[in-house]
Design a protein around this motif. Structure first.
Motif, PDB file in Angstrom:
ATOM      1  N   CYS A  33      22.601  59.866 -68.743  1.00  0.00           N
ATOM      2  CA  CYS A  33      23.535  60.957 -68.503  1.00  0.00           C
ATOM      3  C   CYS A  33      24.358  61.123 -69.773  1.00  0.00           C
ATOM      4  N   MET A  34      24.439  62.339 -70.268  1.00  0.00           N
ATOM      5  CA  MET A  34      25.249  62.641 -71.441  1.00  0.00           C
ATOM      6  C   MET A  34      26.417  63.515 -71.007  1.00  0.00           C
ATOM      7  N   ALA A  35      27.574  63.230 -71.535  1.00  0.00           N
ATOM      8  CA  ALA A  35      28.764  63.944 -71.065  1.00  0.00           C
ATOM      9  C   ALA A  35      29.734  64.236 -72.196  1.00  0.00           C
ATOM     10  N   PRO A  41      47.105  64.835 -75.830  1.00  0.00           N
ATOM     11  CA  PRO A  41      48.207  63.891 -76.080  1.00  0.00           C
ATOM     12  C   PRO A  41      48.976  63.593 -74.801  1.00  0.00           C
ATOM     13  N   GLY A  42      49.159  62.295 -74.538  1.00  0.00           N
ATOM     14  CA  GLY A  42      49.928  61.880 -73.382  1.00  0.00           C
ATOM     15  C   GLY A  42      49.196  61.966 -72.057  1.00  0.00           C
ATOM     16  N   LYS A  43      47.913  62.313 -72.094  1.00  0.00           N
ATOM     17  CA  LYS A  43      47.138  62.453 -70.873  1.00  0.00           C
ATOM     18  C   LYS A  43      45.952  61.502 -70.873  1.00  0.00           C
ATOM     19  N   GLU A  44      45.417  61.258 -69.685  1.00  0.00           N
ATOM     20  CA  GLU A  44      44.238  60.413 -69.581  1.00  0.00           C
ATOM     21  C   GLU A  44      42.985  61.174 -70.012  1.00  0.00           C
ATOM     22  N   ARG A  45      41.988  60.394 -70.397  1.00  0.00           N
ATOM     23  CA  ARG A  45      40.715  60.999 -70.757  1.00  0.00           C
ATOM     24  C   ARG A  45      40.061  61.548 -69.485  1.00  0.00           C
ATOM     25  N   GLU A  46      39.582  62.762 -69.553  1.00  0.00           N
ATOM     26  CA  GLU A  46      38.996  63.399 -68.383  1.00  0.00           C
ATOM     27  C   GLU A  46      37.629  63.984 -68.713  1.00  0.00           C
ATOM     28  N   ILE A  47      36.780  64.002 -67.712  1.00  0.00           N
ATOM     29  CA  ILE A  47      35.455  64.559 -67.918  1.00  0.00           C
ATOM     30  C   ILE A  47      35.541  66.078 -67.981  1.00  0.00           C
ATOM     31  N   VAL A  48      34.746  66.644 -68.846  1.00  0.00           N
ATOM     32  CA  VAL A  48      34.658  68.099 -68.987  1.00  0.00           C
ATOM     33  C   VAL A  48      33.353  68.583 -68.377  1.00  0.00           C
ATOM     34  N   ALA A  49      32.255  67.970 -68.803  1.00  0.00           N
ATOM     35  CA  ALA A  49      30.933  68.365 -68.323  1.00  0.00           C
ATOM     36  C   ALA A  49      29.961  67.222 -68.557  1.00  0.00           C
ATOM     37  N   ALA A  50      28.885  67.218 -67.758  1.00  0.00           N
ATOM     38  CA  ALA A  50      27.868  66.181 -67.902  1.00  0.00           C
ATOM     39  C   ALA A  50      26.497  66.777 -67.598  1.00  0.00           C
ATOM     40  N   ILE A  51      25.482  66.154 -68.173  1.00  0.00           N
ATOM     41  CA  ILE A  51      24.117  66.636 -67.956  1.00  0.00           C
ATOM     42  C   ILE A  51      23.180  65.451 -67.818  1.00  0.00           C
ATOM     43  N   ARG A  52      22.382  65.471 -66.767  1.00  0.00           N
ATOM     44  CA  ARG A  52      21.420  64.408 -66.525  1.00  0.00           C
ATOM     45  C   ARG A  52      20.157  64.631 -67.354  1.00  0.00           C
ATOM     46  N   GLY A  53      19.320  63.612 -67.380  1.00  0.00           N
ATOM     47  CA  GLY A  53      18.056  63.758 -68.072  1.00  0.00           C
ATOM     48  C   GLY A  53      17.192  64.851 -67.458  1.00  0.00           C
ATOM     49  N   SER A  54      17.387  65.091 -66.161  1.00  0.00           N
ATOM     50  CA  SER A  54      16.635  66.129 -65.458  1.00  0.00           C
ATOM     51  C   SER A  54      17.099  67.528 -65.832  1.00  0.00           C
ATOM     52  N   GLY A  55      18.276  67.595 -66.433  1.00  0.00           N
ATOM     53  CA  GLY A  55      18.840  68.886 -66.809  1.00  0.00           C
ATOM     54  C   GLY A  55      19.909  69.398 -65.872  1.00  0.00           C
ATOM     55  N   SER A  56      20.103  68.724 -64.741  1.00  0.00           N
ATOM     56  CA  SER A  56      21.157  69.166 -63.835  1.00  0.00           C
ATOM     57  C   SER A  56      22.518  68.867 -64.444  1.00  0.00           C
ATOM     58  N   CYS A  95      31.990  62.737 -76.987  1.00  0.00           N
ATOM     59  CA  CYS A  95      30.655  62.674 -76.426  1.00  0.00           C
ATOM     60  C   CYS A  95      30.449  61.258 -75.878  1.00  0.00           C
ATOM     61  N   ALA A  96      29.782  61.141 -74.726  1.00  0.00           N
ATOM     62  CA  ALA A  96      29.572  59.833 -74.118  1.00  0.00           C
ATOM     63  C   ALA A  96      28.197  59.769 -73.480  1.00  0.00           C
ATOM     64  N   ALA A  97      27.673  58.544 -73.377  1.00  0.00           N
ATOM     65  CA  ALA A  97      26.351  58.332 -72.783  1.00  0.00           C
ATOM     66  C   ALA A  97      26.434  57.222 -71.740  1.00  0.00           C
ATOM     67  N   ASP A  98      25.832  57.493 -70.582  1.00  0.00           N
ATOM     68  CA  ASP A  98      25.803  56.547 -69.459  1.00  0.00           C
ATOM     69  C   ASP A  98      24.338  56.232 -69.175  1.00  0.00           C
TER      70      ASP A  98
END
Length: 123
Positions: A33-35, A41-56, A95-98
């Protein structure tokens, strides 16, 4: 050595567009999963978008209809097309990878991270 390298962040005007890129190297990411996350500033890290290997895909409510995530499997590159930018989109974008197929929304589940790219939106 695993590396995620982001690019494309810059100063943009509200209502404008930006395209972020993330090039992944060092292993096979096809099943990962790539995201994109962001942290203001002053806020927690939050997810914006993610995409699976399947493309969903998954999008945070705050960016639905404005941002689009995509991946180029051959080049292991992940993109984030950001349209109709708002001042509140200002943040460092990561960018992050799970390694798990299912995409998590919590940052703690992600195995690899890039250094981040700054997006600043002027109102």
């Amino acid at each position: 050595q695993v590396q995620l390298v982001e690019s494309g962040g810059r100063l943009a005007q509200a209502g404008g567009s930006l395209r972020l890129s993330c090039v992944a190297s060092g292993r096979t990411f096809s099943g990962y999963c790539m995201a994109w996350f962001r942290q203001a500033p002053g806020k927690e890290r939050e997810i914006v978008a993610a995409i699976r290997g399947s493309g969903s895909t998954y999008y945070a409510d705050s960016v639905k209809g404005r941002f689009t995530i995509s991946r180029d499997g051959a080049k292991i590159t992940v993109y984030l097309q950001m349209n109709s930018l708002k001042y509140e989109d200002t943040a460092v974008y990561y960018c992050a990878a799970d390694r798990h197929a299912d995409c998590h929304v919590r940052a703690a589940f992600y195995d690899y991270w890039g250094q981040g790219t700054q997006v600043t939106v002027s109102s």
